[in-house]
Design a protein around this motif. Structure first.
Motif, PDB file in Angstrom:
ATOM      1  N   ASN A 411      -6.840  -0.475  11.687  1.00 46.26           N
ATOM      2  CA  ASN A 411      -8.205  -0.967  11.864  1.00 46.26           C
ATOM      3  C   ASN A 411      -8.370  -2.319  11.176  1.00 46.26           C
ATOM      4  O   ASN A 411      -8.061  -2.484   9.994  1.00 46.26           O
ATOM      5  CB  ASN A 411      -9.192   0.048  11.273  1.00 46.26           C
ATOM      6  CG  ASN A 411     -10.627  -0.342  11.571  1.00 46.26           C
ATOM      7  OD1 ASN A 411     -11.153  -1.296  11.004  1.00 46.26           O
ATOM      8  ND2 ASN A 411     -11.271   0.412  12.448  1.00 46.26           N
ATOM      9  N   GLU A 412      -8.874  -3.317  11.919  1.00 49.36           N
ATOM     10  CA  GLU A 412      -8.980  -4.680  11.408  1.00 49.36           C
ATOM     11  C   GLU A 412      -9.957  -4.790  10.241  1.00 49.36           C
ATOM     12  O   GLU A 412      -9.788  -5.628   9.349  1.00 49.36           O
ATOM     13  CB  GLU A 412      -9.394  -5.632  12.535  1.00 49.36           C
ATOM     14  CG  GLU A 412      -8.285  -5.814  13.568  1.00 49.36           C
ATOM     15  CD  GLU A 412      -8.687  -6.767  14.676  1.00 49.36           C
ATOM     16  OE1 GLU A 412      -9.886  -7.107  14.771  1.00 49.36           O
ATOM     17  OE2 GLU A 412      -7.799  -7.174  15.433  1.00 49.36           O
ATOM     18  N   GLU A 413     -10.990  -3.945  10.241  1.00 44.55           N
ATOM     19  CA  GLU A 413     -11.935  -3.968   9.124  1.00 44.55           C
ATOM     20  C   GLU A 413     -11.265  -3.522   7.829  1.00 44.55           C
ATOM     21  O   GLU A 413     -11.552  -4.053   6.758  1.00 44.55           O
ATOM     22  CB  GLU A 413     -13.145  -3.080   9.437  1.00 44.55           C
ATOM     23  CG  GLU A 413     -14.062  -3.667  10.513  1.00 44.55           C
ATOM     24  CD  GLU A 413     -15.315  -2.831  10.712  1.00 44.55           C
ATOM     25  OE1 GLU A 413     -15.437  -1.766  10.067  1.00 44.55           O
ATOM     26  OE2 GLU A 413     -16.165  -3.253  11.508  1.00 44.55           O
ATOM     27  N   ILE A 414     -10.349  -2.562   7.926  1.00 49.16           N
ATOM     28  CA  ILE A 414      -9.601  -2.103   6.748  1.00 49.16           C
ATOM     29  C   ILE A 414      -8.718  -3.238   6.230  1.00 49.16           C
ATOM     30  O   ILE A 414      -8.653  -3.496   5.023  1.00 49.16           O
ATOM     31  CB  ILE A 414      -8.749  -0.865   7.091  1.00 49.16           C
ATOM     32  CG1 ILE A 414      -9.655   0.330   7.405  1.00 49.16           C
ATOM     33  CG2 ILE A 414      -7.782  -0.540   5.943  1.00 49.16           C
ATOM     34  CD1 ILE A 414      -8.901   1.566   7.882  1.00 49.16           C
ATOM     35  N   ILE A 415      -8.047  -3.924   7.157  1.00 47.20           N
ATOM     36  CA  ILE A 415      -7.181  -5.046   6.757  1.00 47.20           C
ATOM     37  C   ILE A 415      -7.994  -6.124   6.059  1.00 47.20           C
ATOM     38  O   ILE A 415      -7.596  -6.661   5.018  1.00 47.20           O
ATOM     39  CB  ILE A 415      -6.451  -5.635   7.981  1.00 47.20           C
ATOM     40  CG1 ILE A 415      -5.476  -4.611   8.567  1.00 47.20           C
ATOM     41  CG2 ILE A 415      -5.721  -6.916   7.610  1.00 47.20           C
ATOM     42  CD1 ILE A 415      -4.799  -5.056   9.852  1.00 47.20           C
ATOM     43  N   ARG A 417     -10.933  -5.865   4.487  1.00 44.50           N
ATOM     44  CA  ARG A 417     -11.412  -5.426   3.177  1.00 44.50           C
ATOM     45  C   ARG A 417     -10.289  -5.441   2.146  1.00 44.50           C
ATOM     46  O   ARG A 417     -10.488  -5.842   0.997  1.00 44.50           O
ATOM     47  CB  ARG A 417     -12.019  -4.025   3.285  1.00 44.50           C
ATOM     48  CG  ARG A 417     -13.379  -4.002   3.979  1.00 44.50           C
ATOM     49  CD  ARG A 417     -13.842  -2.581   4.235  1.00 44.50           C
ATOM     50  NE  ARG A 417     -15.075  -2.552   5.029  1.00 44.50           N
ATOM     51  CZ  ARG A 417     -15.596  -1.456   5.546  1.00 44.50           C
ATOM     52  NH1 ARG A 417     -14.978  -0.278   5.362  1.00 44.50           N
ATOM     53  NH2 ARG A 417     -16.718  -1.512   6.257  1.00 44.50           N
ATOM     54  N   CYS A 418      -9.112  -4.981   2.567  1.00 40.34           N
ATOM     55  CA  CYS A 418      -7.952  -5.000   1.667  1.00 40.34           C
ATOM     56  C   CYS A 418      -7.586  -6.430   1.280  1.00 40.34           C
ATOM     57  O   CYS A 418      -7.223  -6.708   0.128  1.00 40.34           O
ATOM     58  CB  CYS A 418      -6.748  -4.328   2.329  1.00 40.34           C
ATOM     59  SG  CYS A 418      -6.896  -2.539   2.479  1.00 40.34           S
ATOM     60  N   THR A 419      -7.694  -7.348   2.241  1.00 41.30           N
ATOM     61  CA  THR A 419      -7.374  -8.748   1.985  1.00 41.30           C
ATOM     62  C   THR A 419      -8.342  -9.346   0.965  1.00 41.30           C
ATOM     63  O   THR A 419      -7.923 -10.066   0.047  1.00 41.30           O
ATOM     64  CB  THR A 419      -7.409  -9.558   3.295  1.00 41.30           C
ATOM     65  OG1 THR A 419      -6.453  -8.998   4.210  1.00 41.30           O
ATOM     66  CG2 THR A 419      -7.068 -11.013   3.047  1.00 41.30           C
ATOM     67  N   ILE A 420      -9.622  -9.069   1.125  1.00 37.77           N
ATOM     68  CA  ILE A 420     -10.618  -9.571   0.172  1.00 37.77           C
ATOM     69  C   ILE A 420     -10.359  -8.998  -1.221  1.00 37.77           C
ATOM     70  O   ILE A 420     -10.385  -9.717  -2.225  1.00 37.77           O
ATOM     71  CB  ILE A 420     -12.045  -9.225   0.640  1.00 37.77           C
ATOM     72  CG1 ILE A 420     -12.370  -9.993   1.930  1.00 37.77           C
ATOM     73  CG2 ILE A 420     -13.075  -9.538  -0.443  1.00 37.77           C
ATOM     74  CD1 ILE A 420     -13.643  -9.528   2.625  1.00 37.77           C
ATOM     75  N   PHE A 421     -10.072  -7.690  -1.266  1.00 40.30           N
ATOM     76  CA  PHE A 421      -9.781  -7.049  -2.541  1.00 40.30           C
ATOM     77  C   PHE A 421      -8.527  -7.666  -3.179  1.00 40.30           C
ATOM     78  O   PHE A 421      -8.499  -7.958  -4.384  1.00 40.30           O
ATOM     79  CB  PHE A 421      -9.577  -5.543  -2.339  1.00 40.30           C
ATOM     80  CG  PHE A 421      -9.173  -4.816  -3.588  1.00 40.30           C
ATOM     81  CD1 PHE A 421     -10.096  -4.552  -4.588  1.00 40.30           C
ATOM     82  CD2 PHE A 421      -7.847  -4.412  -3.763  1.00 40.30           C
ATOM     83  CE1 PHE A 421      -9.704  -3.893  -5.752  1.00 40.30           C
ATOM     84  CE2 PHE A 421      -7.456  -3.748  -4.905  1.00 40.30           C
ATOM     85  CZ  PHE A 421      -8.397  -3.487  -5.907  1.00 40.30           C
TER      86      PHE A 421
END
Length: 444
Positions: A411-415, A417-421
């Motif tokens: 899921n692109e939203e997961i990617i 969010r992980c990238t921002i984190f």
């Protein structure tokens, strides 16, 4: 101030080359697979940029914050949809997400690949130009001279190193690394064979403000050059003078001379000298610091005493040796990184930010040292970017590899969010390292 400026310019130029090469790797792979690159920036540009120009679909620019660089690849993130609803948005064939997993993997890996190639290329060119000069261990005829670190691990001036980890090391330049990696060293000390254990002494290698060579070949005390306006110049000492004795006490090696100068601080001494075959005696005053104002020759200046081996390579012969050198540099860096997590080694003291890196460059411009450090930093940058941390190349590579294994897109939203984190974590780590780099000067 001049030396600080020269170091800073060299460091800035070096990281600029590394950033451009890294981002060029992503850019070229994106172009090969017909993916648009919207931005290509050297340094970051929050709020404004120093320079920018649009050519084709890409804006090329220079930011004002020299902490890295970036390229913006079309359709890489979920928000790269120009305001379109994510449910109705049609992916364009020139966008990153439209490409197969293997193509996306290659685009993301481009920066790492190019940094590795840059390191190999620089080392290859240096080897082609200069070759390699080695001092065979068997030709270290007077044994070794050690600093305080060498003494802490049990070595002594005059020791002849026979084995490290019960293995003979053929070239002297390989011995320090072998000792750092090893668990024992066997020496000949005035005819007595002694085996020294290193297993509980690893911390000594890192428990310093700066890592340094802790052993070198023992050499006779021959003056390389006399410092202007020094005590040595005042009393008529000259370049290439060999110091034979002080107050009739025989001196054979440089380390002995250093001990004698400290012994006779604030005193007048009689110094016996061999000057081109002539015996000369000088009355000299030694100051309160035991400093005479001379630089002594090291083993590299004494090729008429030490028999060196020189290896020259054709360009194509240099390539495998360049690869080997880059690999050895990386192995050394991985060894250091592993020791950071072992508190007892105190390797954490050597962690540094760009301040520490800048100090590694020489105070006078030297292209050979500049290129060697750039090649070293390039392979290190490639390695760090392999870490599977979101916002680093390794994080994106991890997501793509998972997709290739599971045959399902994450899921692109997961990617996102992980990238921002990941970006926040990396930023905090960088801030901590900078603060640590500043304060460790006062702590240790």
């Amino acid at each position: 101030m001049t030396s600080i400026l020269i170091r800073s310019i060299q460091f800035l130029l070096s990281i600029s080359i590394l950033i451009v090469i890294h981002e060029l790797g992503h850019f070229i792979l994106a172009q090969i697979f017909k993916v648009r690159v919207e931005k290509f920036f050297l340094f970051f540009d929050p709020w404004f940029s120093i320079f920018k120009k649009k050519i084709g679909h890409t804006i090329y620019g220079i930011g004002w914050l020299p902490l890295g660089g970036y390229i913006k690849i079309s359709g890489m993130m979920i928000n790269d949809k120009n305001g379109s609803d994510k449910n109705t948005y049609q992916v364009k064939d020139w966008e990153f997400r439209s490409k197969s997993a293997i193509k996306r993997l290659l685009i993301i890996s481009g920066g790492i690949i190019f940094n590795i190639l840059l390191s190999i290329f620089i080392f290859t060119c240096l080897l082609f130009k200069y070759g390699e000069t080695y001092l065979p261990t068997k030709n270290v005829k007077y044994g070794i001279e050690v600093d305080s670190l060498g003494k802490e691990i049990g070595l002594r001036n005059g020791d002849k190193i026979l084995f490290v980890n019960n293995k003979y090391v053929p070239y002297f330049n390989e011995i320090p690394k072998a000792i750092i990696f090893g668990n024992s060293v066997t020496v000949d000390r005035m005819g007595k064979i002694i085996n020294l254990s290193l297993s509980n002494k690893k911390r000594f290698f890192f428990d310093k403000k700066k890592l340094s060579f802790f052993i070198k070949p023992r050499v006779p005390p021959i003056i390389n050059y006399v410092i202007k306006n020094s005590e040595a110049e005042k009393y008529g000492l000259k370049n290439n003078d060999e110091i034979l004795a002080i107050n009739s006490e025989l001196i054979l090696f440089s380390d002995q001379l250093k001990d004698f100068l400290l012994k006779y601080k604030n005193e007048n001494i009689f110094m016996s000298i061999n000057r081109s075959g002539k015996f000369i005696q000088k009355k000299v005053f030694i100051n309160s610091k035991g400093i005479l104002g001379i630089y002594l020759k090291n083993f590299m200046d004494l090729d008429y005493i030490f028999l060196f081996e020189k290896k020259n390579y054709s360009f194509f012969e240099s390539i495998p040796h360049g690869i080997k050198k880059a690999w050895n540099v990386l192995k050394n860096q991985i060894f250091f990184l592993k020791n950071i997590f072992h508190i007892e080694t105190k390797a954490y003291k050597q962690i540094g930010s760009f301040f520490s890196m800048a100090k590694e460059f020489p105070s006078k411009w030297n292209w050979d040292i500049f290129l060697t450090l750039t090649a070293t930093l390039s392979i290190w940058l490639a390695f760090l970017n392999l870490f599977p941390i979101p916002s680093l190349d390794g994080g994106y590579i991890l997501f793509i590899v998972i997709e290739m294994i599971t045959k399902k897109k994450i899921n692109e939203e997961i990617i996102e969010r992980c990238t921002i984190f990941g970006f926040i974590v990396i930023s905090l780590i960088m801030m901590f390292i900078v603060i640590w780099d500043i304060f460790k000067v006062f702590i240790f």
